[in-house]
Design a protein around this motif. Structure first.
Motif, short mmCIF file in Angstrom:
data_model
loop_
_atom_site.label_atom_id
_atom_site.label_comp_id
_atom_site.label_asym_id
_atom_site.label_seq_id
_atom_site.Cartn_x
_atom_site.Cartn_y
_atom_site.Cartn_z
N ARG A 16 39.51 43.56 22.91
CA ARG A 16 39.83 42.18 22.53
C ARG A 16 40.94 41.67 23.45
O ARG A 16 41.98 42.32 23.58
CB ARG A 16 40.25 42.12 21.05
CG ARG A 16 40.39 40.73 20.50
CD ARG A 16 40.35 40.73 18.98
NE ARG A 16 39.02 41.03 18.47
CZ ARG A 16 38.02 40.14 18.40
NH1 ARG A 16 38.21 38.89 18.82
NH2 ARG A 16 36.84 40.49 17.93
N VAL A 17 40.69 40.56 24.11
CA VAL A 17 41.69 39.96 24.99
C VAL A 17 41.83 38.49 24.61
O VAL A 17 40.96 37.92 23.95
CB VAL A 17 41.32 40.07 26.49
CG1 VAL A 17 41.14 41.52 26.91
CG2 VAL A 17 40.09 39.25 26.82
N VAL A 31 41.62 47.90 21.01
CA VAL A 31 40.51 48.69 21.51
C VAL A 31 39.75 49.25 20.32
O VAL A 31 40.36 49.81 19.41
CB VAL A 31 41.01 49.89 22.36
CG1 VAL A 31 39.84 50.70 22.90
CG2 VAL A 31 41.91 49.41 23.49
N SER A 32 38.42 49.08 20.29
CA SER A 32 37.66 49.81 19.27
C SER A 32 36.50 50.51 19.94
O SER A 32 36.01 50.08 20.98
CB SER A 32 37.19 48.89 18.15
OG SER A 32 36.35 47.90 18.66
N GLU A 33 36.11 51.64 19.35
CA GLU A 33 35.06 52.47 19.94
C GLU A 33 34.05 52.84 18.87
O GLU A 33 34.42 53.04 17.71
CB GLU A 33 35.66 53.77 20.49
CG GLU A 33 36.47 53.56 21.73
CD GLU A 33 36.88 54.88 22.38
OE1 GLU A 33 37.32 54.84 23.53
OE2 GLU A 33 36.75 55.92 21.71
N ARG B 88 45.65 56.23 27.45
CA ARG B 88 45.02 54.92 27.71
C ARG B 88 44.06 54.99 28.89
O ARG B 88 44.15 55.86 29.75
CB ARG B 88 46.11 53.88 28.01
CG ARG B 88 46.83 54.12 29.32
CD ARG B 88 48.17 53.37 29.40
NE ARG B 88 48.92 53.89 30.54
CZ ARG B 88 49.16 53.20 31.67
NH1 ARG B 88 48.77 51.95 31.76
NH2 ARG B 88 49.83 53.74 32.66
N ARG B 89 43.15 54.03 28.94
CA ARG B 89 42.32 53.80 30.11
C ARG B 89 42.74 52.48 30.74
O ARG B 89 43.21 51.58 30.05
CB ARG B 89 40.84 53.69 29.71
CG ARG B 89 40.20 55.00 29.30
CD ARG B 89 38.87 54.81 28.64
NE ARG B 89 39.04 54.14 27.35
CZ ARG B 89 38.17 54.22 26.34
NH1 ARG B 89 37.07 54.92 26.46
NH2 ARG B 89 38.40 53.59 25.21
N THR B 90 42.56 52.38 32.04
CA THR B 90 42.58 51.08 32.68
C THR B 90 41.20 50.89 33.29
O THR B 90 40.65 51.83 33.86
CB THR B 90 43.64 50.99 33.80
OG1 THR B 90 43.19 51.76 34.92
CG2 THR B 90 45.00 51.50 33.35
N GLY B 100 41.41 43.32 35.99
CA GLY B 100 41.89 44.52 35.31
C GLY B 100 41.97 44.37 33.80
O GLY B 100 42.26 43.28 33.29
N PHE B 101 41.69 45.47 33.10
CA PHE B 101 41.85 45.53 31.65
C PHE B 101 42.67 46.77 31.33
O PHE B 101 42.24 47.88 31.63
CB PHE B 101 40.49 45.58 30.95
CG PHE B 101 39.62 44.40 31.28
CD1 PHE B 101 39.80 43.19 30.62
CD2 PHE B 101 38.68 44.48 32.29
CE1 PHE B 101 39.02 42.09 30.95
CE2 PHE B 101 37.89 43.39 32.63
CZ PHE B 101 38.07 42.18 31.96
N TRP B 102 43.84 46.59 30.77
CA TRP B 102 44.75 47.70 30.48
C TRP B 102 44.83 47.93 28.99
O TRP B 102 45.28 47.06 28.25
CB TRP B 102 46.16 47.41 31.02
CG TRP B 102 46.25 47.35 32.51
CD1 TRP B 102 45.22 47.13 33.39
CD2 TRP B 102 47.42 47.53 33.30
NE1 TRP B 102 45.68 47.15 34.68
CE2 TRP B 102 47.03 47.38 34.65
CE3 TRP B 102 48.76 47.78 32.99
CZ2 TRP B 102 47.94 47.49 35.70
CZ3 TRP B 102 49.66 47.89 34.03
CH2 TRP B 102 49.25 47.75 35.37
#
Lengths: 317, 317
Positions: A16-17, A31-33, B88-90, B100-102
């Motif tokens: 979500r951004v 973040v969801s997975e 975390r992932r980027t 980019g998504f951080w």
């Protein structure tokens, strides 16, 4: 039990951004997975409704391990077969609307495909219905679903197939009991010109009839928010939801496949099966979490779905 | 050896797509993954140059396991401490330019921080230089780097700190041997008005001097493609690359930190250290793979870097 097959499982990641702006960097707020792939979505719906279900398919690498862990956390029974390559991820960036990134997914070796078929054969002993869903990972033969459908028939299990393109056309000669294409997939399969002057439902019935002639026992063709058309050996029905349901259509198709699977298992009459498919689909759209189904919501929708038999106007053959 | 500390390590994922179009679905043509976080980038550069280096920090969950596996495949020695939450992932989506998504990264518990400090203390015995890089994950105290710098000093190891904002300002009283801010980070730290009429290099020297006064032994301030300014106890230098180097600036800062670390280890004179920092940085920009450094390229750049002592014009205090 119902056995679901997900050969190209995925780890579905949602970011979500605030707003997606190309060529900038975004801090992801949330973040969801989720374990993904259409067959796993079907299994989750069935499990949520209390139906006995077992999920199989192929999982590999660290991403596959994570999918397996998520299935365990959800309490979903699984008998996935390991592969060497990495299970794919899908990343959906949501800023109100969704932007998707689909990884290409693993390459499956012939030996892994042999191992899967052996495992699958051993699972068929307990399966009354097998659900085969989604795309095929690279390395598998185009007729992979045909092979699995033939094995199911030999073991006395009935099959629901939800795929498209080459994997669908190569599977039809094996005579799956039910296939569930949408209008776009039907047109692609039959290389049909879109317009035929009888409207979407008429076209669906005609194309679905053509797919039945290619080998499918029944064709349940989705008309999206307008419900579905069922073209079967027992008759042809048009089934409409009670209302335009507001919400998230992601996973609605998988919910209707769940209904088809339990209807086949119970040997319900087609009007009842199709009603359940539209009710579960509408309940999935209305659910606060995409792809889940609340039984009470489905019950409410089920009472107001309309089923129309349309043998007169659109002969099935 | 040189010990690198990466408290907020990452799995850097790069997706190559044809063109990023918001609110559509993209099939990713190519996926690449790398162990990330600035400290790990520094460690990789040092390892690639044949320098003895050990990487420590925090790693957790399935993503942490994957980072550890990638480090193993790269042959990089590591002594990461496990945490319960997910590393975390980027995700960088590249269609020519990068989007980019951080992910927000893990939350570290007080017990995990205690465990890390104990492990870190045991590793300090073999370390001559400690590199502390990047942001702090949630749950760590703002003065986490101050604590680690004090422990390193007590053990006789020197420190290079590459961070910004609150973690940098809270670390300065612990007197790191070298800090490496850029102009933006210096302005942010000192809440300074941008323009001062003496041009970028003049401003860098003045702000770097102010940061030295707050506790840093030396301040190596990056001027991006224009090289850097070193404000040290031995003098002030402006160091310029030989040419505008074409390429990918990702990881160039981490390459210069690698040079600072090995220069401190070798107790090289500052002009030599700063020259190496600019040469490695330029070599990283020119490298075909972002963030890697070829020794031959760095050697070539090193011969043509210009070093100017500027004690007269810009007094350091």
């Amino acid at each position: 039990m119902i056995l679901t097959v997900t050969l190209n499982a995925a780890l579905d990641v949602t970011y979500r951004v605030e707003a997606l702006v190309p060529h900038t960097t975004h801090r992801v707020a949330e973040v969801s997975e989720r374990a993904g792939g259409k067959g796993l979505n079907v299994a989750r719906v069935l499990h949520g409704l209390g139906e006995p279900v077992l999920a199989t398919g192929l999982l590999g690498g660290d991403t596959g391990a994570r999918v397996r862990r998520l299935l365990g956390e959800a309490g979903l029974g699984e008998a996935f077969v390991p592969i060497g390559d990495e299970t794919r991820r899908t990343v959906a960036v949501v800023d109100g609307d969704a932007t998707g990134f689909w990884e290409p997914g693993p390459v499956v070796t012939p030996g892994e495909w042999d191992a899967f078929r052996a495992r699958y054969a051993s699972l068929l002993g307990d399966a009354t219905v097998v659900v085969l869903s989604g795309s095929l990972p690279r390395g598998l033969p185009a007729d992979a679903y045909a092979t699995l459908i033939a094995a199911a028939r030999e073991a006395g299990a009935r099959t629901v197939l939800d795929t498209s393109g080459a994997p669908l056309s190569a599977a039809l000669p094996a005579r799956p009991d039910v296939v569930k294409p949408n209008l776009h997939e039907l047109r692609e399969l039959l290389a049909d010109a879109p317009a035929d002057g009888r409207g979407a439902a008429g076209e669906l019935v005609r194309l679905a009839g053509a797919v039945r002639a290619l080998g499918a026992g029944a064709v349940v063709a989705s008309a999206g928010a307008d419900g579905l058309v069922g073209v079967t050996a027992d008759g042809v029905w048009r089934v409409r939801p009670p209302e335009r349901v507001a919400g998230n259509p992601t996973g609605a198709g998988d919910a209707s496949v769940a209904a088809l699977a339990r209807g086949l298992r119970d040997r319900s009459p087609w009007p009842r099966i199709l009603t359940d498919a539209v009710a579960l689909s509408a309940a999935a759209v209305a659910a606060p979490v995409a792809g889940t189904v609340e039984a009470a919501t489905a019950d409410r929708f089920r009472t107001s779905v309309t089923v129309t038999e349309i043998t007169q106007e659109f002969p099935a053959c």
